[in-house]
Design a protein around this motif. Structure first.
Motif, PDB file in Angstrom:
ATOM      1  N   ALA A 189       0.723  -1.205   0.149  1.00 46.58           N
ATOM      2  CA  ALA A 189      -0.310  -0.139  -0.128  1.00 46.58           C
ATOM      3  C   ALA A 189       0.606   1.080  -0.295  1.00 46.58           C
ATOM      4  CB  ALA A 189      -0.220  -0.159   0.994  1.00 46.58           C
ATOM      5  N   THR A 190       0.663   2.520  -0.599  1.00 48.38           N
ATOM      6  CA  THR A 190       1.023   3.656  -0.839  1.00 48.38           C
ATOM      7  C   THR A 190      -0.011   4.674  -0.686  1.00 48.38           C
ATOM      8  OG1 THR A 190       0.918   4.024  -2.669  1.00 48.38           O
ATOM      9  CG2 THR A 190       2.579   2.337  -2.137  1.00 48.38           C
ATOM     10  N   ASP A 191       0.388   5.909   0.043  1.00 44.42           N
ATOM     11  CA  ASP A 191      -0.007   7.348   0.309  1.00 44.42           C
ATOM     12  C   ASP A 191      -1.234   7.509  -1.057  1.00 44.42           C
ATOM     13  OD1 ASP A 191       0.091   5.922   3.264  1.00 44.42           O
ATOM     14  OD2 ASP A 191       1.284   7.077   3.417  1.00 44.42           O
ATOM     15  N   GLU A 192       0.255   7.379  -2.018  1.00 43.82           N
ATOM     16  CA  GLU A 192       0.133   8.518  -2.980  1.00 43.82           C
ATOM     17  C   GLU A 192      -1.142   8.101  -3.513  1.00 43.82           C
ATOM     18  OE1 GLU A 192       2.725   7.273  -5.852  1.00 43.82           O
ATOM     19  OE2 GLU A 192       5.047   7.863  -4.401  1.00 43.82           O
ATOM     20  N   THR A 193      -2.328   9.168  -4.563  1.00 39.82           N
ATOM     21  CA  THR A 193      -3.359   9.261  -5.048  1.00 39.82           C
ATOM     22  C   THR A 193      -3.209   9.680  -6.661  1.00 39.82           C
ATOM     23  OG1 THR A 193      -4.808  10.008  -2.900  1.00 39.82           O
ATOM     24  CG2 THR A 193      -5.462  10.063  -5.026  1.00 39.82           C
ATOM     25  N   LYS A 194      -3.608   8.471  -7.053  1.00 38.71           N
ATOM     26  CA  LYS A 194      -2.822   7.553  -8.833  1.00 38.71           C
ATOM     27  C   LYS A 194      -4.052   8.748  -9.358  1.00 38.71           C
ATOM     28  CE  LYS A 194      -0.460   3.577  -8.260  1.00 38.71           C
ATOM     29  NZ  LYS A 194      -0.537   2.468  -8.268  1.00 38.71           N
ATOM     30  N   ALA A 195      -3.427   9.529 -10.439  1.00 33.77           N
ATOM     31  CA  ALA A 195      -4.368   9.553 -11.635  1.00 33.77           C
ATOM     32  C   ALA A 195      -5.253   8.955 -12.164  1.00 33.77           C
ATOM     33  CB  ALA A 195      -3.828  10.594 -12.103  1.00 33.77           C
ATOM     34  N   ALA A 196      -6.622   8.970 -12.844  1.00 33.77           N
ATOM     35  CA  ALA A 196      -7.689   8.413 -13.373  1.00 33.77           C
ATOM     36  C   ALA A 196      -6.252   7.668 -14.380  1.00 33.77           C
ATOM     37  CB  ALA A 196      -8.390   9.003 -13.157  1.00 33.77           C
ATOM     38  N   THR A 197      -6.211   6.472 -14.352  1.00 33.74           N
ATOM     39  CA  THR A 197      -5.253   6.639 -15.816  1.00 33.74           C
ATOM     40  C   THR A 197      -5.536   4.895 -16.093  1.00 33.74           C
ATOM     41  OG1 THR A 197      -3.285   5.389 -15.273  1.00 33.74           O
ATOM     42  CG2 THR A 197      -3.767   7.985 -15.558  1.00 33.74           C
ATOM     43  N   GLY A 198      -5.429   4.343 -17.716  1.00 35.05           N
ATOM     44  CA  GLY A 198      -5.910   3.710 -17.421  1.00 35.05           C
ATOM     45  C   GLY A 198      -4.674   2.144 -17.320  1.00 35.05           C
ATOM     46  N   GLN A 199      -4.278   2.398 -16.454  1.00 39.10           N
ATOM     47  CA  GLN A 199      -3.225   1.484 -15.155  1.00 39.10           C
ATOM     48  C   GLN A 199      -3.692   1.588 -13.876  1.00 39.10           C
ATOM     49  OE1 GLN A 199       1.086   3.185 -15.458  1.00 39.10           O
ATOM     50  NE2 GLN A 199       1.331   2.529 -18.180  1.00 39.10           N
ATOM     51  N   GLN A 200      -4.130   2.240 -14.046  1.00 35.03           N
ATOM     52  CA  GLN A 200      -5.533   2.941 -12.576  1.00 35.03           C
ATOM     53  C   GLN A 200      -5.701   1.237 -12.939  1.00 35.03           C
ATOM     54  OE1 GLN A 200      -7.811   5.438 -11.889  1.00 35.03           O
ATOM     55  NE2 GLN A 200      -7.736   5.755  -9.273  1.00 35.03           N
ATOM     56  N   VAL A 201      -6.042   0.684 -10.922  1.00 32.50           N
ATOM     57  CA  VAL A 201      -6.622  -0.515 -10.446  1.00 32.50           C
ATOM     58  C   VAL A 201      -8.100  -0.072 -10.426  1.00 32.50           C
ATOM     59  CG1 VAL A 201      -6.555  -2.518  -9.181  1.00 32.50           C
ATOM     60  CG2 VAL A 201      -4.395  -1.437  -9.121  1.00 32.50           C
ATOM     61  N   SER A 202      -8.574  -0.633 -11.773  1.00 33.01           N
ATOM     62  CA  SER A 202      -9.937  -0.477 -12.100  1.00 33.01           C
ATOM     63  C   SER A 202     -10.513  -1.197 -10.740  1.00 33.01           C
ATOM     64  CB  SER A 202      -9.972  -1.564 -13.247  1.00 33.01           C
ATOM     65  OG  SER A 202     -10.416  -3.139 -12.751  1.00 33.01           O
ATOM     66  N   ARG A 203     -12.153  -0.877 -10.503  1.00 37.56           N
ATOM     67  CA  ARG A 203     -12.879  -1.509  -9.345  1.00 37.56           C
ATOM     68  C   ARG A 203     -13.408  -3.246  -9.342  1.00 37.56           C
ATOM     69  NH1 ARG A 203     -18.265  -2.245  -9.144  1.00 37.56           N
ATOM     70  NH2 ARG A 203     -19.220  -1.446  -6.873  1.00 37.56           N
ATOM     71  N   LEU A 204     -13.274  -3.470 -11.071  1.00 37.01           N
ATOM     72  CA  LEU A 204     -13.391  -4.617 -10.215  1.00 37.01           C
ATOM     73  C   LEU A 204     -12.239  -6.310 -10.231  1.00 37.01           C
ATOM     74  CD1 LEU A 204     -15.301  -7.007 -11.474  1.00 37.01           C
ATOM     75  CD2 LEU A 204     -14.289  -6.782 -14.093  1.00 37.01           C
ATOM     76  N   ALA A 205     -10.644  -4.729  -9.938  1.00 40.09           N
ATOM     77  CA  ALA A 205      -9.846  -5.425 -10.230  1.00 40.09           C
ATOM     78  C   ALA A 205     -10.308  -5.617  -8.212  1.00 40.09           C
ATOM     79  CB  ALA A 205      -8.645  -5.006 -10.652  1.00 40.09           C
ATOM     80  N   ARG A 206     -10.394  -4.491  -7.741  1.00 36.08           N
ATOM     81  CA  ARG A 206     -10.494  -4.288  -6.271  1.00 36.08           C
ATOM     82  C   ARG A 206     -10.795  -5.508  -5.917  1.00 36.08           C
ATOM     83  NH1 ARG A 206     -10.679   0.869  -7.548  1.00 36.08           N
ATOM     84  NH2 ARG A 206     -12.246   0.614  -6.633  1.00 36.08           N
ATOM     85  N   GLN A 207     -12.239  -5.937  -6.349  1.00 36.41           N
ATOM     86  CA  GLN A 207     -13.058  -6.459  -5.879  1.00 36.41           C
ATOM     87  C   GLN A 207     -13.065  -8.331  -6.400  1.00 36.41           C
ATOM     88  OE1 GLN A 207     -16.953  -5.825  -8.448  1.00 36.41           O
ATOM     89  NE2 GLN A 207     -18.149  -4.199  -7.408  1.00 36.41           N
ATOM     90  N   VAL A 208     -12.056  -8.512  -7.550  1.00 39.39           N
ATOM     91  CA  VAL A 208     -11.212  -9.532  -6.924  1.00 39.39           C
ATOM     92  C   VAL A 208     -10.161 -10.141  -5.789  1.00 39.39           C
ATOM     93  CG1 VAL A 208      -9.852 -10.945  -8.610  1.00 39.39           C
ATOM     94  CG2 VAL A 208     -11.520  -9.744  -9.638  1.00 39.39           C
ATOM     95  N   GLU A 209      -9.506  -8.727  -5.942  1.00 41.60           N
ATOM     96  CA  GLU A 209      -8.526  -9.193  -4.814  1.00 41.60           C
ATOM     97  C   GLU A 209      -9.629  -9.002  -3.813  1.00 41.60           C
ATOM     98  OE1 GLU A 209      -5.300  -9.558  -3.445  1.00 41.60           O
ATOM     99  OE2 GLU A 209      -5.650  -9.171  -4.995  1.00 41.60           O
ATOM    100  N   THR A 210     -10.503  -8.500  -2.977  1.00 43.24           N
ATOM    101  CA  THR A 210     -11.889  -8.566  -2.102  1.00 43.24           C
ATOM    102  C   THR A 210     -12.035 -10.437  -1.970  1.00 43.24           C
ATOM    103  OG1 THR A 210     -11.785  -6.392  -1.840  1.00 43.24           O
ATOM    104  CG2 THR A 210     -13.086  -7.617  -0.164  1.00 43.24           C
ATOM    105  N   ALA A 211     -13.061 -10.443  -2.954  1.00 44.63           N
ATOM    106  CA  ALA A 211     -13.065 -11.466  -3.183  1.00 44.63           C
ATOM    107  C   ALA A 211     -12.099 -13.033  -2.534  1.00 44.63           C
ATOM    108  CB  ALA A 211     -13.843 -11.733  -4.281  1.00 44.63           C
ATOM    109  N   ARG A 212     -10.871 -12.806  -3.030  1.00 40.93           N
ATOM    110  CA  ARG A 212      -9.380 -13.497  -2.895  1.00 40.93           C
ATOM    111  C   ARG A 212      -8.820 -12.986  -1.640  1.00 40.93           C
ATOM    112  NH1 ARG A 212      -5.968 -12.415  -7.666  1.00 40.93           N
ATOM    113  NH2 ARG A 212      -5.854 -13.533  -9.584  1.00 40.93           N
TER     114      ARG A 212
END
Length: 548
Positions: free
Chosen positions: A195-218
């Motif tokens: 984890a980092t404290d940096e707030t990333k700009a909304a780019t294509g490389q930003q972790v998607s909402r779906l990817a976060r949901q997958v990580e939570t489910a894992r």
């Protein structure tokens, strides 16, 4: 490009080294911390409410004897330096040039100038190497990431032998990782990005909402698997006890007059109650195991559904992500900065100029492992975590960072999307003045952060952090309260455990209550002075009180 000039300008080549030397965002789906640390068990949950904790304590780190192996021929390679830099492009040229200027400089001011220029260039090279961490790396590149060894002649003969003797593979199963191993795990998805404290700009490389949901489910699946593992271990323990009791029951004595087995003895009749208790516990655990598997199936189905959604959306969740390892390398640089401190030595390469210790003082996997064993013996609740009323032992991931820091750090006590069973992560400097102190500092940092998260917004009022913060405020002390706590934790483990009184009385009382020594240590300390005897009596009084 051939990297030769640095070799001729290095400290000393009289030992003919190259010929043949002797060689963040808030996630609403994450479980609440209060749920994870609910330790009030129902009356009918089990016969011994402390059984889980006792079982988890028994699993603590065991010390190991083998601390080194036969030396490997790392430095018999005459092209070690060239192979370390070959294929790394422009950044390798800049590092070569800057290192040559640093080694040739006679004026202290010039040497300091080139030394400071070398630091950011090295970390640029490390990020380049991180892209290749998932594959098989040449030994020189691996040693550069793992130990900070770039130019072998920057080390003396004994230090090269020391590096060659360090055990390369993880034989012990504890989550202690060298940097190259950690980056490989990040790229493969075995570990999540720190984890980092940096707030990333909304780019294509930003972790998607779906990817976060997958990580939570894992995380939920992993938590449930850990819960099932714990219940299985407990059931196996009860089954072993039951087999032993039944065996004792069936061994009836043969009567002399009839040569037939006689009735049960008084001791055997008492076994019936123990067998009955074990059967009740097994029945309860069996029901809980059934529920746990049903929940696991639900979590696995939800994870599979999210993965299908990701696949339909064109996201490859399980792909090897080399860019993630490069990003993690930037985080490791920040870890190194925190371990070293603002006034410390940030030089990134291992050099005899800055490190003169032997193998016992290097933060190898084996040395850190043994220090963990010593500390956990004194602080037995250090790695214990309660989830769904089950206490398990969870050792954090420990990253061994090749730097000259004096204190280890806790980067995060657990992962953002899996607070139930995730290991979190610590960073330990490999070349510290006192390795034991460096490791204990990281564990003290872990203790503070876990206790603070446990108390949530009441951390200044309740529990370990609450009592300590109130004392800190009353004393009108300056600085960071956590830093002061870590220094006191070091004293608690290294001095107070031996009966050497170094802490203020109020702080000793807090630690005795919330970070207790094991009973055998308390029994010894009570005879080491009135202070410990008084604390021991307070323990007895609390044990007799209803609210204890």
């Amino acid at each position: 490009m051939v990297y030769t000039s640095v070799m001729s300008s290095s400290f000393d080549t009289s030992d003919n080294l190259f010929v043949s030397p002797e060689a963040s965002e808030q996630d609403t789906e994450a479980p609440r911390f209060a749920d994870l640390f609910d330790e009030d068990l129902p009356d009918d949950f089990q016969d011994d409410p402390d059984a889980d904790e006792k079982s988890a304590i028994q699993e603590r780190v065991q010390k190991i004897e083998t601390l080194s192996e036969d030396p490997k021929p790392y430095f018999r390679n005459a092209n070690f330096y060239q192979e370390a830099l070959t294929g790394e492009g422009e950044v390798a040229k800049r590092l070569h040039s800057t290192l040559a200027q640093f080694l040739k400089a006679d004026n202290p001011e010039d040497r300091s100038l080139y030394r400071n220029r070398l630091i950011p260039v090295y970390w640029d090279l490390a990020r380049s190497l991180a892209l290749k961490a998932y594959g098989t790396m040449p030994e020189p590149k691996m040693l550069l990431l793992r130990f900070g060894v770039l130019l072998p002649t920057m080390l003396d003969k004994d230090q090269r032998l020391m590096i060659a003797q360090i055990i390369q593979d993880n034989r012990w199963g504890e989550p202690i990782h060298y940097v190259d191993e950690w980056l490989k795990g990040i790229a493969s998805g075995s570990f999540t990005l720190s984890a980092t404290d940096e707030t990333k700009a909304a780019t294509g490389q930003q972790v998607s909402r779906l990817a976060r949901q997958v990580e939570t489910a894992r995380g939920k699946v992993e938590a449930q698997l850990m819960l099932i593992k714990t219940r299985n271990e407990e059931m196996e323990s009860i089954e072993t006890s039951l087999r032993r009791l039944v065996g004792d029951l069936t061994e009836r004595e043969v009567r002399y007059e009839t040569q037939q087995k006689g009735p049960y003895t008084d001791a055997q009749r008492s076994i019936f109650a123990d067998i009955s208790a074990d059967l009740r516990r097994l029945s309860h655990q069996g029901r809980e195991m059934g529920r746990a598997y049903l929940e696991l199936e639900r979590y696995q189905d939800a994870l599979a559904d999210l993965k299908r959604q990701a696949e339909q959306a064109g996201e490859d969740i399980d792909a090897v992500d080399t860019k993630a390892s490069m990003e993690e390398m930037g985080t490791i640089r920040q870890m190194a900065k925190l371990c070293v401190g603002r006034q410390g030595n940030h030089f990134p390469l291992l050099s005899r100029q800055y490190f003169r210790g032997g193998l016992a003082s290097v933060g190898t996997r084996e040395n850190v492992h043994n220090i963990l064993a010593d500390v956990e013996h004194l602080d037995q609740g250090l790695f214990l975590r309660t989830f769904k009323q089950k206490t398990t032992r969870i050792v954090p991931n420990i990253i061994l960072v090749p730097c000259y820091g004096d204190l280890g750090i806790c980067w995060e006590p657990f992962e953002r999307y899996n607070r139930a069973t995730s290991r979190g992560r610590l960073a330990i400097p490999m070349y510290s003045k006192d390795l034991t102190t460096a490791v204990i500092a990281a564990l003290g940092d872990l203790r503070w952060q876990v206790a603070k998260e446990r108390a949530a917004h009441y951390w200044m009022e309740e529990g370990l952090t609450g009592w300590y913060y109130q004392w800190f405020s009353e004393q009108r002390m300056k600085g960071d309260v956590k830093d002061q706590f870590i220094q006191d934790y070091i004293l608690w483990i290294t001095k107070e455990s031996n009966g050497t009184q170094k802490m203020p009385r109020e702080v000793r009382d807090i630690f005795w209550r919330y970070i207790p020594f094991p009973q055998e240590v308390k029994e010894t300390l009570k005879n080491r002075g009135f202070v410990y005897q008084d604390l021991y009596k307070k323990d007895q009084n609390r044990a007799m009180s209803v609210g204890y």
